[in-house]
Scaffold this motif. Structure first.
Motif, PDB file in Angstrom:
ATOM      1  N   VAL A 158      -4.492   0.519  -7.128  1.00  0.00           N
ATOM      2  CA  VAL A 158      -3.958   0.430  -8.488  1.00  0.00           C
ATOM      3  C   VAL A 158      -3.733   1.827  -9.058  1.00  0.00           C
ATOM      4  CG1 VAL A 158      -5.094  -1.779  -8.890  1.00  0.00           C
ATOM      5  CG2 VAL A 158      -6.258   0.356  -9.550  1.00  0.00           C
ATOM      6  N   ASP A 159      -3.014   1.892 -10.157  1.00  0.00           N
ATOM      7  CA  ASP A 159      -2.752   3.151 -10.846  1.00  0.00           C
ATOM      8  C   ASP A 159      -4.058   3.810 -11.283  1.00  0.00           C
ATOM      9  OD1 ASP A 159      -0.639   4.898 -11.901  1.00  0.00           O
ATOM     10  OD2 ASP A 159      -1.504   4.400 -13.853  1.00  0.00           O
ATOM     11  N   ARG A 160      -4.110   5.139 -11.107  1.00  0.00           N
ATOM     12  CA  ARG A 160      -5.249   5.975 -11.479  1.00  0.00           C
ATOM     13  C   ARG A 160      -6.451   5.794 -10.555  1.00  0.00           C
ATOM     14  NH1 ARG A 160      -5.125   9.542 -16.160  1.00  0.00           N
ATOM     15  NH2 ARG A 160      -3.086   9.192 -17.098  1.00  0.00           N
ATOM     16  N   CYS A 161      -6.259   5.167  -9.422  1.00  0.00           N
ATOM     17  CA  CYS A 161      -7.349   5.006  -8.456  1.00  0.00           C
ATOM     18  C   CYS A 161      -7.402   6.233  -7.555  1.00  0.00           C
ATOM     19  CB  CYS A 161      -7.130   3.747  -7.625  1.00  0.00           C
ATOM     20  SG  CYS A 161      -8.480   3.373  -6.494  1.00  0.00           S
ATOM     21  N   GLY A 162      -8.574   6.784  -7.355  1.00  0.00           N
ATOM     22  CA  GLY A 162      -8.694   8.043  -6.631  1.00  0.00           C
ATOM     23  C   GLY A 162      -8.977   7.926  -5.154  1.00  0.00           C
ATOM     24  N   HIS A 163      -8.919   6.729  -4.608  1.00  0.00           N
ATOM     25  CA  HIS A 163      -9.283   6.544  -3.208  1.00  0.00           C
ATOM     26  C   HIS A 163      -8.104   6.794  -2.272  1.00  0.00           C
ATOM     27  CE1 HIS A 163     -13.150   4.814  -4.307  1.00  0.00           C
ATOM     28  NE2 HIS A 163     -12.514   4.113  -5.235  1.00  0.00           N
ATOM     29  N   ALA A 164      -8.336   7.581  -1.227  1.00  0.00           N
ATOM     30  CA  ALA A 164      -7.333   7.786  -0.182  1.00  0.00           C
ATOM     31  C   ALA A 164      -7.391   6.638   0.814  1.00  0.00           C
ATOM     32  CB  ALA A 164      -7.592   9.100   0.533  1.00  0.00           C
ATOM     33  N   ALA A 165      -6.263   6.359   1.450  1.00  0.00           N
ATOM     34  CA  ALA A 165      -6.258   5.334   2.499  1.00  0.00           C
ATOM     35  C   ALA A 165      -6.992   5.831   3.736  1.00  0.00           C
ATOM     36  CB  ALA A 165      -4.828   4.948   2.853  1.00  0.00           C
ATOM     37  N   MET A 166      -6.758   7.098   4.120  1.00  0.00           N
ATOM     38  CA  MET A 166      -7.267   7.560   5.407  1.00  0.00           C
ATOM     39  C   MET A 166      -7.550   9.050   5.357  1.00  0.00           C
ATOM     40  SD  MET A 166      -5.590   6.622   9.046  1.00  0.00           S
ATOM     41  CE  MET A 166      -5.974   4.906   8.695  1.00  0.00           C
ATOM     42  N   SER A 167      -8.583   9.487   6.087  1.00  0.00           N
ATOM     43  CA  SER A 167      -8.969  10.891   6.100  1.00  0.00           C
ATOM     44  C   SER A 167      -9.455  11.295   7.485  1.00  0.00           C
ATOM     45  CB  SER A 167     -10.084  11.144   5.077  1.00  0.00           C
ATOM     46  OG  SER A 167     -10.567  12.474   5.167  1.00  0.00           O
ATOM     47  N   ASP A 168      -9.298  12.602   7.792  1.00  0.00           N
ATOM     48  CA  ASP A 168      -9.818  13.146   9.051  1.00  0.00           C
ATOM     49  C   ASP A 168     -11.038  14.035   8.799  1.00  0.00           C
ATOM     50  OD1 ASP A 168      -8.628  15.341   7.808  1.00  0.00           O
ATOM     51  OD2 ASP A 168      -7.927  16.215   9.682  1.00  0.00           O
ATOM     52  N   TRP A 169     -11.735  13.798   7.746  1.00  0.00           N
ATOM     53  CA  TRP A 169     -12.859  14.646   7.338  1.00  0.00           C
ATOM     54  C   TRP A 169     -13.794  14.919   8.518  1.00  0.00           C
ATOM     55  CZ3 TRP A 169     -13.873  16.576   2.386  1.00  0.00           C
ATOM     56  CH2 TRP A 169     -15.111  17.175   2.211  1.00  0.00           C
ATOM     57  N   GLY A 175      -3.732  11.210 -13.105  1.00  0.00           N
ATOM     58  CA  GLY A 175      -2.462  10.834 -13.697  1.00  0.00           C
ATOM     59  C   GLY A 175      -1.263  11.503 -13.069  1.00  0.00           C
ATOM     60  N   GLN A 176      -1.441  12.190 -11.930  1.00  0.00           N
ATOM     61  CA  GLN A 176      -0.349  12.905 -11.282  1.00  0.00           C
ATOM     62  C   GLN A 176       0.430  11.985 -10.342  1.00  0.00           C
ATOM     63  OE1 GLN A 176      -2.840  15.844  -9.397  1.00  0.00           O
ATOM     64  NE2 GLN A 176      -2.289  17.420 -10.892  1.00  0.00           N
ATOM     65  N   VAL A 177       1.738  12.235 -10.280  1.00  0.00           N
ATOM     66  CA  VAL A 177       2.592  11.571  -9.296  1.00  0.00           C
ATOM     67  C   VAL A 177       3.457  12.638  -8.638  1.00  0.00           C
ATOM     68  CG1 VAL A 177       4.463   9.941  -8.899  1.00  0.00           C
ATOM     69  CG2 VAL A 177       2.649   9.352 -10.502  1.00  0.00           C
ATOM     70  N   ASN A 178       3.288  12.813  -7.347  1.00  0.00           N
ATOM     71  CA  ASN A 178       4.142  13.708  -6.559  1.00  0.00           C
ATOM     72  C   ASN A 178       4.125  13.183  -5.132  1.00  0.00           C
ATOM     73  OD1 ASN A 178       5.713  15.753  -5.594  1.00  0.00           O
ATOM     74  ND2 ASN A 178       4.258  17.401  -5.963  1.00  0.00           N
ATOM     75  N   ALA A 225       8.100   4.276  -8.232  1.00  0.00           N
ATOM     76  CA  ALA A 225       7.536   3.210  -7.397  1.00  0.00           C
ATOM     77  C   ALA A 225       6.125   3.530  -6.923  1.00  0.00           C
ATOM     78  CB  ALA A 225       8.438   2.976  -6.195  1.00  0.00           C
ATOM     79  N   VAL A 226       5.585   4.678  -7.358  1.00  0.00           N
ATOM     80  CA  VAL A 226       4.313   5.176  -6.848  1.00  0.00           C
ATOM     81  C   VAL A 226       3.247   5.134  -7.941  1.00  0.00           C
ATOM     82  CG1 VAL A 226       3.157   7.182  -5.826  1.00  0.00           C
ATOM     83  CG2 VAL A 226       5.536   6.665  -5.235  1.00  0.00           C
ATOM     84  N   SER A 227       2.026   4.702  -7.590  1.00  0.00           N
ATOM     85  CA  SER A 227       0.902   4.746  -8.524  1.00  0.00           C
ATOM     86  C   SER A 227       0.394   6.173  -8.664  1.00  0.00           C
ATOM     87  CB  SER A 227      -0.235   3.844  -8.028  1.00  0.00           C
ATOM     88  OG  SER A 227       0.193   2.497  -7.936  1.00  0.00           O
ATOM     89  N   SER A 228      -0.091   6.527  -9.848  1.00  0.00           N
ATOM     90  CA  SER A 228      -0.616   7.880 -10.077  1.00  0.00           C
ATOM     91  C   SER A 228      -2.051   7.982  -9.590  1.00  0.00           C
ATOM     92  CB  SER A 228      -0.540   8.218 -11.568  1.00  0.00           C
ATOM     93  OG  SER A 228      -1.347   7.343 -12.332  1.00  0.00           O
ATOM     94  N   ASN A 229      -2.469   9.217  -9.309  1.00  0.00           N
ATOM     95  CA  ASN A 229      -3.852   9.414  -8.859  1.00  0.00           C
ATOM     96  C   ASN A 229      -4.808   9.425 -10.041  1.00  0.00           C
ATOM     97  OD1 ASN A 229      -3.549  11.925 -10.035  1.00  0.00           O
ATOM     98  ND2 ASN A 229      -3.780  13.090  -8.131  1.00  0.00           N
ATOM     99  N   GLN A 230      -6.060   9.763  -9.800  1.00  0.00           N
ATOM    100  CA  GLN A 230      -7.087   9.691 -10.832  1.00  0.00           C
ATOM    101  C   GLN A 230      -6.815  10.630 -12.002  1.00  0.00           C
ATOM    102  OE1 GLN A 230      -7.448  10.758  -7.771  1.00  0.00           O
ATOM    103  NE2 GLN A 230      -8.758  12.586  -7.614  1.00  0.00           N
TER     104      GLN A 230
END
Length: 512
Positions: free
Chosen positions: A135-146, A226-229, A219-224
């Motif tokens: 959802v919009d403003r959600c800070g979770h990434a789908a995938m990471s190589d941490w 409020g940014q969209v890029n 068409a893109v949800s913003s991050n935590q």
């Protein structure tokens, strides 16, 4: 859908043909062998387990060394539910996993799948669905190589609509302490993910045969914050990364972006949108095809059930201790990339040698029977080819995964049985010497239909050109279409007829 990689070639004949033409082209001596190749059948649907995450909670799943986690549907449809999957060690496999439900857990900035290996280790994730997004403003990434120190291969994956990051696979490249492990992304469908759809950060990492599509920034949800890029592909942190045979279309941001010491190469890609930063372009054209690759699951249920033919019959990576996980099918197909080539010596043959050359890469098969031994070698020739050599006898054999064209083979066929992609073949089947390439790059916005016949055998060559649904090969007759890209074939004998409708460069190379 995305196409396969095009390699550079030296042409001995080239002509530009417009309208319908018919050519008789002299080639090598006629041969009667049949083309060898893999036939892909639809994967059989399997039963799967459902893991339902309760509301306002986080489920952590750990996949350890040598373990296989497969045929799971993870249900996060409850309000505030979140899942975190963590891989550990080496030799793990994550297969046929679908996450159902939009991630609306707003606490923290956790990733969802953390795919990483220990040093010199390998891991495989395939047939994965993360397409319901966040959802919009959600800070979770789908995938990471941490903290990835090894090599992680991710294939047949769907990531769409994530607000913070899609595939954030550049953390390992921040410094040596963060791992510097490689990420190999194959057959991915990445759409409308914020910040980046795919970010690579370590030398040797690549994305190939994939589609990246951002319809618009709206068409893109913003991050935590409020940014969209919503960038398409981002090369960051290090150099030596590649995008190979990908279709990339981005509206409102960078289609391909390189920054913060990152640089990379686009090879045989179709791109629409800005390419910014130190990005080398090799055979890049426009008009990308943004339809999903056929191998990518389009729902969580489809992924979990294994209905998509991802790596039907593959095995998990080696766990490093010589033991396979209980879920593996021993020797069933691949623990590496490419088609399986098996060389089995006759029962009465003792210490017989073989050698073959591949335009592309080859890798030892290390589990099942037969496998390549420590004394067998794969040598990089430094010119895009590798030479494989070894010895076997007394009914035993060796096996390799071959990604590319086998251009020569030196062995005594009277004492060897050869099997390629599951079919028994002879050396001539494998080493079709001649090349034919149809190149539509001179008119990237015009389709060109073609057909041709050969007197010998012919097969599609993914190292020379693309793979498209409309291309067919049957009994020495080929039909296809190019639209700004290349189609490539290897054949024996001679070209007995050629019919062309549209603008294209035709190159034929006699390799005999």
């Amino acid at each position: 859908m995305a196409r396969d990689e095009t390699a550079r070639e030296r042409s001995s004949e080239e002509s530009l043909l417009n309208r319908r033409s018919y050519l008789k082209l002299a080639g090598a001596a006629a041969a009667s062998v049949a083309a060898a190749g893999a036939s892909s059948s639809s994967a059989k649907a399997a039963s799967y387990d459902t893991i339902k995450v309760p509301a306002n909670s986080k489920k952590t799943i750990k996949v350890g060394p040598g373990e296989t986690f497969e045929n799971k549907l993870i249900d996060i449809t409850a309000d505030g539910a979140h899942v975190k999957l963590l891989t550990e060690g080496s030799g793990w496999t994550v297969r046929n996993v679908g996450v159902k439900g939009q991630n609306n857990n707003m606490s923290g900035t956790y990733g969802t799948f953390y795919l990483r290996c220990t040093e010199e280790g390998e891991g495989l994730a395939e047939n994965i669905y993360l397409g319901d997004g966040a959802v919009d403003r959600c800070g979770h990434a789908a995938m990471s190589d941490w903290d990835n120190h090894g090599t992680v291969t991710i294939r047949n994956i769907h990531v769409q609509g994530w607000a913070a990051d899609g595939m954030y696979m550049s953390h390992a490249g921040v410094s040596k302490s963060h791992g510097m492990g490689e990420t190999h992304v194959e057959n991915a469908f990445l759409k409308n993910n914020n910040i980046e759809n795919c970010r690579l950060g370590t030398p040797g990492s690549y994305i190939k045969d994939s589609v990246i599509h951002v319809e618009s920034q709206d068409a893109v949800s913003s991050n935590q914050s409020g940014q969209v890029n919503a960038r398409g592909l981002w090369f960051k942190e290090q150099s030596g990364m590649k995008a190979i045979n990908c279709d990339i279309s981005v509206t409102g941001s960078h289609a391909v972006f390189a920054s913060d010491s990152g640089s990379g190469t686009l090879e045989n890609c179709r791109v629409e949108g800005p390419v910014t930063g130190p990005v080398e372009q090799v055979n890049v054209s426009g008009s990308p095809d943004t339809s999903p690759p056929a191998s990518v699951p389009m729902s969580a249920e489809e992924a979990a059930s294994g209905k998509i033919d991802s790596s039907d019959g593959t095995t998990s990576p080696s766990s490093g201790d010589g033991q396979q996980s209980g879920d593996q099918q021993s020797g069933d197909s691949t623990d590496g990339q490419g088609d399986l080539l098996e060389l089995v010596a006759a029962d009465d043959a003792s210490k017989v040698k073989y050698e073959f050359t591949v335009e592309g890469s080859a890798r030892k098969k290390t589990s099942g029977d037969p496998t390549a031994e420590a004394g067998d070698s794969v040598t990089d020739n430094g010119d895009g080819t590798v030479t494989v050599s070894g010895v076997a006898g007394n009914g035993y054999g060796d096996a390799f995964f071959v990604d590319g064209a086998i251009t020569s083979m030196n062995l005594d066929e009277s004492v060897w049985t050869l099997r390629y992609a599951g079919s028994e073949v002879n050396a001539d089947d494998l080493t079709l010497p001649n090349k034919l390439v149809v190149d539509g790059g001179n008119r990237p916005r015009q389709a060109c239909d073609y057909s041709f016949e050969v007197s010998g055998a012919v097969r599609k060559s993914t190292d020379l050109g693309s793979v498209q649904k409309s291309d067919t090969v049957s009994d020495g007759t080929v039909t296809g279409t190019v639209f700004g890209g290349k189609d490539g074939y290897r054949f024996s004998g001679e070209v007995t007829g050629f019919d062309l409708d549209g603008p294209a460069n035709i190159s034929v190379e006699d390799g005999s």
